[in-house]
Design an enzyme around this catalytic site. Sequence first.
Site, short mmCIF file in Angstrom:
data_model
loop_
_atom_site.label_atom_id
_atom_site.label_comp_id
_atom_site.label_asym_id
_atom_site.label_seq_id
_atom_site.Cartn_x
_atom_site.Cartn_y
_atom_site.Cartn_z
CE1 TYR A 143 -23.97 43.46 39.58
CE2 TYR A 143 -24.71 43.01 37.35
CZ TYR A 143 -24.35 43.90 38.31
OH TYR A 143 -24.35 45.24 38.04
CG ASP A 224 -17.80 53.34 53.00
OD1 ASP A 224 -16.76 52.70 52.78
OD2 ASP A 224 -18.24 53.53 54.15
CG ASP A 248 -23.17 48.15 37.65
OD1 ASP A 248 -22.99 48.50 36.48
OD2 ASP A 248 -24.26 48.26 38.24
CG ASP A 252 -22.62 53.88 35.45
OD1 ASP A 252 -22.01 53.09 34.71
OD2 ASP A 252 -23.84 54.13 35.35
C1 IPM Z 1 -22.98 47.39 32.92
C2 IPM Z 1 -24.48 47.42 32.97
C3 IPM Z 1 -25.00 46.02 33.25
C4 IPM Z 1 -24.42 45.57 34.59
C5 IPM Z 1 -26.52 45.88 33.25
C6 IPM Z 1 -27.13 46.36 31.95
C7 IPM Z 1 -26.98 44.48 33.55
O1 IPM Z 1 -24.91 48.33 33.93
O2 IPM Z 1 -22.43 46.67 32.05
O3 IPM Z 1 -22.34 48.10 33.69
O4 IPM Z 1 -25.00 45.86 35.65
O5 IPM Z 1 -23.38 44.90 34.58
MG MG Z 2 -23.35 49.50 34.76
#
Ligand code: IPM
Ligand code: MG
Length: 365
Positions: A143, A224, A248, A252
């Site tokens: 990042y 993975d 990240d 999710d």
């Molecule tokens: C998160 C989001 C952010 C990230 C984005 C919006 C930059 O996806 O906080 O998980 O990738 O960290």
């Molecule tokens: Mg995210």
Amino acid sequence: MNVNIALLAGDGISPEIIAQAVKALDHVARKYAHNFTYREALVGACAIDATGDPYPEETHKICREADAVLFGAIGDPKYDNNPKAKVRPEQGLLRMRKALGLFANLRPALLFEQLADASPLKPEILAGGLDIVVVRELTGGIYFGEKGFKDTDLGPAAYDVEQYAEEEVRRIAKVAFDMAMKRSKHVTSVDKANVLTNSLLWRETMIEVSKDYPDVELLHMYVDNAAMQLVRNPRQFDVLVTENLFGDILSDEMAMICGSLGMLPSASLCQGAQDNGLFFGLYEPSGGSAPDIAGKGIANPIAQILSLSMLLRYSLGEKTAADAIDSAVRRVIDQGCRTGDLATGAPGEIRVNTAEMGDAIIAAL
Ligand code: IPM
Ligand code: MG
């Protein structure tokens, strides 16, 4: 107690859900005789629109002067389809994390048993519930490495460099191991050590730090495999520590396993800012700004309200109030209150909008 909170509503659904968290905080203030002062500031697309800068100096100042930051989310579709756009809302969030030193991102994934139907996983995989904390490194890795465009033999190319300093890995390892000591003394460190040099350093450092925590069991897993194991048998995880990009992605996945991205809070913490065991931190839902449902008053405010509970717990040491919020959320879920993202049409379900969910949680407080 007098507390300064920086309020960064951000974009999309964020102003709607943050309003519910503020209602809950006002309630806490009355009940526990605290005095919260709010200072609002801009970040993300709304900040670009107003000032041209996604993280204006004024916002940084307000955050630095605050005891904690309550944040919604950023992002607007008008910036999404142009990767070469000079300013993007996301840059504001990344600069804010870096400038405030928020290297430790905690994303607790908790499955509320009554919401198991909203999870795409089979009930037998979820039986017994889920309680995992992702500890994501937040201010390093790909990042924040050098990036750009260049010409190559194959024509135009783009690059992003991934780099981790040993110290960056060590401090996030400590956060994960400290967390494990308060839980079931088990850490899974996720990397890609079969391919990436970064991951070799990551793994070595994890092993090094683990020596200070002889009671904690440390397991290594390739990313993975971890993505696969999370849907095959998520109950094998307790504390999962990983680098910025993997965290990240996996967080999710974890959110969806728990039924909805609208349920998961997060805390981004700064190292030992205070010597009383509390952290300076920024608290935000794990999900995004959900522009598709913005302005309709139907977004789920629970992740934002649980982020507030993390703020009370980690930055203010208000365990009683934090526990009260967590159980109030549990109670309204038990009562059957469901925003659209959680609704399955099951009998007894009470469909509510954003404000009604906020009110129900406050009534249960
Ligand atoms: C998160 C989001 C952010 C990230 C984005 C919006 C930059 O996806 O906080 O998980 O990738 O960290
Ligand atoms: Mg995210």
